[in-house]
Design a protein around this motif. Structure first.
Motif, PDB file in Angstrom:
ATOM      1  N   ALA A 259     -11.918   4.951   4.488  1.00 47.62           N
ATOM      2  CA  ALA A 259     -10.939   5.477   3.535  1.00 47.62           C
ATOM      3  C   ALA A 259      -9.760   4.519   3.383  1.00 47.62           C
ATOM      4  N   MET A 260      -9.339   3.894   4.463  1.00 47.32           N
ATOM      5  CA  MET A 260      -8.214   2.963   4.404  1.00 47.32           C
ATOM      6  C   MET A 260      -8.573   1.712   3.604  1.00 47.32           C
ATOM      7  N   LYS A 261      -9.838   1.286   3.655  1.00 40.52           N
ATOM      8  CA  LYS A 261     -10.258   0.118   2.898  1.00 40.52           C
ATOM      9  C   LYS A 261     -10.215   0.388   1.398  1.00 40.52           C
ATOM     10  N   ASN A 262     -10.395   1.642   0.993  1.00 43.84           N
ATOM     11  CA  ASN A 262     -10.432   1.992  -0.421  1.00 43.84           C
ATOM     12  C   ASN A 262      -9.052   2.189  -1.025  1.00 43.84           C
ATOM     13  N   LEU A 263      -8.016   2.222  -0.187  1.00 43.98           N
ATOM     14  CA  LEU A 263      -6.665   2.395  -0.717  1.00 43.98           C
ATOM     15  C   LEU A 263      -6.207   1.129  -1.421  1.00 43.98           C
ATOM     16  N   PRO A 264      -5.374   1.266  -2.465  1.00 38.42           N
ATOM     17  CA  PRO A 264      -4.869   0.067  -3.127  1.00 38.42           C
ATOM     18  C   PRO A 264      -3.887  -0.675  -2.233  1.00 38.42           C
ATOM     19  N   ASN A 265      -3.742  -1.968  -2.471  1.00 35.81           N
ATOM     20  CA  ASN A 265      -2.845  -2.797  -1.684  1.00 35.81           C
ATOM     21  C   ASN A 265      -1.427  -2.659  -2.241  1.00 35.81           C
ATOM     22  N   PHE A 266      -0.558  -1.966  -1.503  1.00 30.81           N
ATOM     23  CA  PHE A 266       0.799  -1.716  -1.972  1.00 30.81           C
ATOM     24  C   PHE A 266       1.732  -2.891  -1.718  1.00 30.81           C
ATOM     25  N   GLU A 267       1.375  -3.786  -0.820  1.00 31.24           N
ATOM     26  CA  GLU A 267       2.248  -4.909  -0.505  1.00 31.24           C
ATOM     27  C   GLU A 267       2.447  -5.831  -1.704  1.00 31.24           C
ATOM     28  N   ALA A 268       1.421  -6.038  -2.479  1.00 28.41           N
ATOM     29  CA  ALA A 268       1.514  -6.945  -3.613  1.00 28.41           C
ATOM     30  C   ALA A 268       2.395  -6.371  -4.715  1.00 28.41           C
ATOM     31  N   SER A 269       2.479  -5.030  -4.808  1.00 24.97           N
ATOM     32  CA  SER A 269       3.247  -4.419  -5.876  1.00 24.97           C
ATOM     33  C   SER A 269       4.651  -4.037  -5.438  1.00 24.97           C
ATOM     34  N   SER A 270       5.073  -4.443  -4.266  1.00 27.73           N
ATOM     35  CA  SER A 270       6.407  -4.094  -3.791  1.00 27.73           C
ATOM     36  C   SER A 270       7.469  -4.852  -4.566  1.00 27.73           C
ATOM     37  N   LYS A 271       8.570  -4.156  -4.882  1.00 24.94           N
ATOM     38  CA  LYS A 271       9.645  -4.813  -5.613  1.00 24.94           C
ATOM     39  C   LYS A 271      10.646  -5.470  -4.674  1.00 24.94           C
ATOM     40  N   TYR A 272      10.443  -5.349  -3.390  1.00 25.87           N
ATOM     41  CA  TYR A 272      11.359  -5.914  -2.413  1.00 25.87           C
ATOM     42  C   TYR A 272      10.886  -7.282  -1.950  1.00 25.87           C
ATOM     43  N   TYR A 273      11.836  -8.145  -1.682  1.00 25.44           N
ATOM     44  CA  TYR A 273      11.550  -9.500  -1.213  1.00 25.44           C
ATOM     45  C   TYR A 273      11.123  -9.446   0.243  1.00 25.44           C
ATOM     46  N   LYS A 274      10.013 -10.068   0.541  1.00 27.18           N
ATOM     47  CA  LYS A 274       9.534 -10.111   1.920  1.00 27.18           C
ATOM     48  C   LYS A 274       9.913 -11.452   2.517  1.00 27.18           C
ATOM     49  N   GLY A 275      10.770 -11.432   3.497  1.00 24.13           N
ATOM     50  CA  GLY A 275      11.196 -12.666   4.129  1.00 24.13           C
ATOM     51  C   GLY A 275      12.613 -12.544   4.641  1.00 24.13           C
ATOM     52  N   GLY A 276      13.033 -13.477   5.429  1.00 24.22           N
ATOM     53  CA  GLY A 276      14.365 -13.433   6.007  1.00 24.22           C
ATOM     54  C   GLY A 276      15.368 -14.205   5.155  1.00 24.22           C
TER      55      GLY A 276
END
Length: 114
Positions: A35-52
């Motif tokens: 079930a977890m594999k079928n979930l969409p990838n939310f990380e790519a659609s995040s509006k927040y900057y990932k990084g320090g």
């Protein structure tokens, strides 16, 4: 006497239920992983900057901190600063470090605005 018998039957029922659930766990884990594999990838659609933060403040980072475009005018910088600082001010439970980075971003953009 009846209470002791009922308590014993209750304990036996809990034990058999637990045994059944433990035997079903591998199947449940496999189903959960599928079930977890079928979930969409939310990380790519995040509006927040990932990084320090960068070592030295630059226009891109300052604009990301304030949530404005790098080419924003001084009034937009001022309005964005007020909005972001109202939420992150240390007197209202915000982080002193984040407040200093917000101040640094405002100062940088005001100094280097076009």
């Amino acid at each position: 006497m009846n209470g002791v018998i009922l308590a014993g039957l209750g304990v036996a029922a809990v034990a058999f239920t637990g045994k059944y659930l433990l035997r079903q766990m591998p199947n449940a884990a496999k189903t959960f992983n599928e079930a977890m594999k079928n979930l969409p990838n939310f990380e790519a659609s995040s509006k927040y900057y990932k990084g320090g933060f960068d070592q030295k403040m630059n226009r891109r980072e300052a604009a990301l901190i304030l949530g404005i475009s790098p080419s924003a005018n001084k009034q937009k910088v001022k309005d964005a600063f007020k909005k972001v600082m109202a939420v992150n001010h240390p007197d209202r439970g915000g982080s002193p470090y984040l407040a200093s980075k917000i101040n640094e971003a405002k100062d940088y953009l005001e100094k280097h605005s076009r």
